[in-house]
Design an enzyme around this catalytic site. Structure first.
Site, PDB file in Angstrom:
ATOM      1  N   TYR A  15      35.709 110.298  21.896  1.00  0.00           N
ATOM      2  CA  TYR A  15      36.119 110.120  23.351  1.00  0.00           C
ATOM      3  C   TYR A  15      36.057 111.330  24.021  1.00  0.00           C
ATOM      4  CZ  TYR A  15      37.215 105.201  22.397  1.00  0.00           C
ATOM      5  OH  TYR A  15      36.997 103.684  21.975  1.00  0.00           O
ATOM      6  N   TYR A 142      41.738  95.819  23.343  1.00  0.00           N
ATOM      7  CA  TYR A 142      40.937  96.865  22.558  1.00  0.00           C
ATOM      8  C   TYR A 142      41.491  96.746  20.937  1.00  0.00           C
ATOM      9  CZ  TYR A 142      39.846 101.309  20.481  1.00  0.00           C
ATOM     10  OH  TYR A 142      39.163 102.290  19.640  1.00  0.00           O
ATOM     11  N   ASP A 238      46.816  91.576  16.204  1.00  0.00           N
ATOM     12  CA  ASP A 238      46.650  92.982  15.805  1.00  0.00           C
ATOM     13  C   ASP A 238      47.617  93.943  16.248  1.00  0.00           C
ATOM     14  OD1 ASP A 238      45.641  95.637  15.898  1.00  0.00           O
ATOM     15  OD2 ASP A 238      44.015  95.289  17.426  1.00  0.00           O
ATOM     16  N   LYS A 267      48.126 102.841  12.256  1.00  0.00           N
ATOM     17  CA  LYS A 267      48.605 103.808  12.965  1.00  0.00           C
ATOM     18  C   LYS A 267      49.843 104.441  12.563  1.00  0.00           C
ATOM     19  CE  LYS A 267      46.208 103.749  17.178  1.00  0.00           C
ATOM     20  NZ  LYS A 267      45.583 102.665  18.094  1.00  0.00           N
TER      21      LYS A 267
HETATM   22  C1  LIG Z   1      43.878 102.162  18.022  1.00  0.00           C
HETATM   23  C2  LIG Z   1      43.957 100.717  17.743  1.00  0.00           C
HETATM   24  C3  LIG Z   1      42.988 100.038  16.931  1.00  0.00           C
HETATM   25  C4  LIG Z   1      41.893 100.737  16.106  1.00  0.00           C
HETATM   26  O1  LIG Z   1      42.517 101.740  15.139  1.00  0.00           O
HETATM   27  P1  LIG Z   1      41.706 103.026  14.718  1.00  0.00           P
HETATM   28  O2  LIG Z   1      42.557 103.320  13.788  1.00  0.00           O
HETATM   29  O3  LIG Z   1      41.729 104.050  15.893  1.00  0.00           O
HETATM   30  O4  LIG Z   1      40.487 102.547  14.326  1.00  0.00           O
HETATM   31  C5  LIG Z   1      42.769  98.605  16.833  1.00  0.00           C
HETATM   32  N1  LIG Z   1      43.547  97.908  17.408  1.00  0.00           N
HETATM   33  C6  LIG Z   1      44.622  98.501  18.513  1.00  0.00           C
HETATM   34  C7  LIG Z   1      45.591  97.498  19.004  1.00  0.00           C
HETATM   35  C8  LIG Z   1      44.718  99.743  18.624  1.00  0.00           C
HETATM   36  O5  LIG Z   1      45.878 100.377  19.185  1.00  0.00           O
END
Ligand SMILES: *Cc1c(COP(=O)(O)O)cnc(C)c1O
Length: 426
Positions: A15, A142, A238, A267
């Site tokens: 990015y 996202y 998600d 994360k």
């Molecule tokens: C960051 C994020 C992703 C992608 O995760 P990466 O480890 O960066 O591939 C997917 N969904 C959400 C909601 C995110 O914040």
């Protein structure tokens, strides 16, 4: 040569427009909420290093467990073999996830956790002999950067070069306050139109992260989940960003009455130490793959699936979630944010302030309107870096998403810097 000079000769950053970006800052050490560069300058990590670091940099407990694991078993393939930390992690995750979750599938990052979820949902119907191939998602979502994850993400600048190759997805409005009815109506119309072709609905529960910390209420999401449930549409939460305490509860899904069929995690799962992804599923999902028919196998995996070092980091991080202290900190950050929000109300250059749990977002009024490419973004970023604070605005939206170990005083100093910035610059 400095780290940043050597970097610019050989690396390509995510990015980042390499031509116009500032030189990267060479970080050589981290401790708690602080990072230190090669010249000894400190930076307060107000965004948890891209939302991953919940337990502070170089957390001593996680470091100790990871070191021990490295000297015991660094890796083993995960088909035909298992190991103590993967088993422990799955057992412990299932204790804290919504009650209906019963299986854990491991991968490497948030995007792969989402890919796994999408493939599971589609194959679930396939294994049951039903062809359903449409996924529903929110506008502006996202879900990551791999092709499946991009497909279910909002159609913006990030995915524009690939758009013709992304699979077709049905987008509905995010049920932000005032849009709840429109959102439910669109979902119902979609069900009317697509009938039995809708496989799953994927959503970021309560907060859309990358699109600007857009927030909406549990009741609004519950209404959509209820519609999905009664129409045989699988639900995929998600929780890559919202999981592990971010929203004030272990998982944002706990705010709703309807449990999702699948949950994506990454994360914060390792406290911000190691790359790891996890996708959990209900027993009903799992049962659709459990068969004498080899073709019903879930054919997905990664070389580093269930890496023991990553799993040990996650288990060590879960130890810290077992401590009351962590939840006291999460609560305290939420309350501090609320007080800060009150200080901000009425300031002329602010369009909106929103907060849930440990996340607070401040949307600024700008000439260009709200956009990731807002010119104000770079000046905000530079301003705070100059003050030794890492805030990485999403366009004209400044947000704080701190590690839970941040002290009251450090958090206060971020607020003060933002107020000072708003008074002088915006
Ligand atoms: C960051 C994020 C992703 C992608 O995760 P990466 O480890 O960066 O591939 C997917 N969904 C959400 C909601 C995110 O914040």
């Amino acid at each position: 040569m400095s780290l940043s000079e050597r970097d610019l000769k050989v690396l390509w950053h995510p990015y980042t427009q390499m031509k116009t970006a500032r030189s990267p800052i060479g970080i050589v050490r981290g401790e708690g909420a602080w990072l230190y560069d090669e010249d000894g300058n400190g930076y307060l990590d107000a965004i948890s290093s891209w939302w991953v670091n919940t337990m502070g940099h170089s957390n001593p407990h996680i470091a100790k467990e990871v070191a021990e694991q490295l000297n015991t078993l660094e890796h083993v393939l995960f088909a035909g073999f298992t190991h103590p930390k993967a088993v422990e992690l799955a057992e412990r995750l299932l204790k804290v996830l919504p009650k209906n979750q019963s299986r854990i599938f491991l991968s490497d990052n948030g995007s792969t956790a989402v890919e796994v979820a999408i493939k599971m949902a589609l194959q679930f119907w396939n294994n049951k002999g039903q062809q359903k191939n449409k996924i529903i998602a929110f506008h502006g979502a996202y879900h990551g950067d791999t092709f499946g994850a991009m497909s279910v993400s909002g159609r913006g600048a990030f995915v524009a070069p690939f758009e013709s190759l992304l699979f077709e997805v049905e987008f509905i409005e995010v049920p932000t306050p005032g849009s709840e009815n429109a959102s439910s109506r669109q979902l119902n119309e979609l069900i009317e139109r697509e009938k039995d072709n809708l496989a799953a609905f994927i959503y970021e529960p309560l907060i859309q992260g990358a699109s600007g910390m857009i927030m909406y209420e549990p009741e609004a999401l519950d209404a959509l989940l209820t519609i999905c449930r009664s129409n045989n549409i699988l639900t995929i939460a998600d929780e890559v960003m919202t999981g592990f305490g971010r929203t004030g509860k272990y998982f944002a899904s706990e705010y709703m009455t309807v449990d999702p069929d699948i949950i994506c995690m990454s994360k914060g799962i390792t406290g911000g130490t190691m790359a790891l992804g996890a996708t959990s599923s209900s027993a009903e999902m799992y049962d659709a793959f459990y068969s004498d028919d080899k073709l019903k196998t879930f054919f997905h995996g990664h070389s580093y699936t269930a890496n023991p070092v990553a799993c040990s980091a996650a288990c060590a991080s879960l130890d810290l979630y077992d401590e009351e202290e962590t939840w006291v900190a999460v609560d305290r950050i939420g309350k501090q944010h609320q007080k800060f929000a009150e200080r901000l109300t009425g300031l002329a250059n602010i369009k909106d302030v929103r907060q849930r749990g440990t996340i607070i977002a401040i949307e600024l009024n700008t000439d260009g309107g709200t956009s990731y490419f807002s010119n104000i973004r770079d000046s905000i970023y530079d301003h705070f870096i100059g003050k030794g604070i890492i805030l990485r605005p999403l366009g004209n939206i400044i947000y704080i998403l701190p590690p839970y170990i941040i002290s009251e005083e450090d958090l206060q100093s971020i607020y003060d810097a933002i107020i000072e910035f708003l008074d002088n610059k915006a």
